[in-house]
Write an enzyme that holds these catalytic residues in place. Structure first.
Site, short mmCIF file in Angstrom:
data_model
loop_
_atom_site.label_atom_id
_atom_site.label_comp_id
_atom_site.label_asym_id
_atom_site.label_seq_id
_atom_site.Cartn_x
_atom_site.Cartn_y
_atom_site.Cartn_z
N GLY A 1 8.36 -14.81 8.66
CA GLY A 1 7.13 -14.06 9.25
C GLY A 1 6.42 -13.42 7.90
N CYS A 2 5.66 -12.66 8.51
CA CYS A 2 4.72 -11.73 7.56
C CYS A 2 5.75 -11.19 6.69
CB CYS A 2 3.97 -10.79 8.22
SG CYS A 2 2.97 -9.75 7.34
N PHE A 3 5.48 -11.34 5.28
CA PHE A 3 6.12 -10.53 4.38
C PHE A 3 6.10 -8.99 4.37
CE2 PHE A 3 3.16 -12.01 0.89
CZ PHE A 3 2.12 -11.24 1.01
#
Length: 181
Positions: free
Chosen positions: A13-15
């Protein structure tokens, strides 16, 4: 005893979420947000977010295996994101948010596959894991404003509603793996 830093690259997902979690793990020396797994040379955040580059948002994690073995790095990784949803983490949808292990050695690749088989067999989730396991070809560092994003923006809405709860989940479940203050 070998004290060399080992590297792995993970996307879940989002880093910003993975960076915030792994910065708190004992034995992790470096965490860098970036892009990997795609075909566009030197992608930008805007290009990756378009979903046309093939890259995933990832973190490159430098850790000391004598302090935290790769299998435990993966245990944290699989616990703080949903590895059963293809190209999605919560409201974040697209190939750039896929679950992926970009192994940096044959040993890492084998370990990731073994851990995934064990997790699937234990039925931790109601669905099978869809995490990709591939060899890292190239890591592209993210733009500087992504570095330490959660630390620098804790009041930002996404950080409060998405990153913060993942960090809290990690801290509760892996208190024994927290970096000493």
């Amino acid at each position: 005893m070998n004290d060399a830093l080992e590297w792995t690259t993970l996307g879940g997902g989002c880093f910003w979420c993975l960076e915030a979690v792994f910065q708190q793990v004992e034995g992790v020396e470096r965490v860098e947000s970036g892009y990997a797994g795609g075909t566009t040379p030197d992608p930008t955040y805007r290009e990756v977010c378009s979903g046309t580059t093939g890259h995933a948002e990832v973190v490159r994690v430098g850790f000391r295996p004598r302090v935290i073995p790769f299998s435990e790095v993966l245990g944290i990784f699989f616990a703080v994101h949903d590895p059963t949803t293809r190209d999605r983490q919560g409201a974040d949808v697209g190939t750039q948010y896929r679950s992926i292990v970009l192994a940096e050695s044959a040993e890492q690749e084998a370990t990731a596959r073994r851990i995934m088989e064990e997790l699937d067999a234990s039925a931790v989730w109601d669905a099978p894991l869809v995490t990709e396991v591939v060899r890292l070809e190239r890591f592209h560092p993210a733009e500087p404003y992504h570095r330490d994003y959660y630390r620098n923006n804790p009041a930002q809405a996404y950080c409060r509603t998405v990153v913060g709860p993942k960090v809290a989940k990690f801290r509760a479940r892996f208190a024994h793996r927290l970096r000493a203050p």
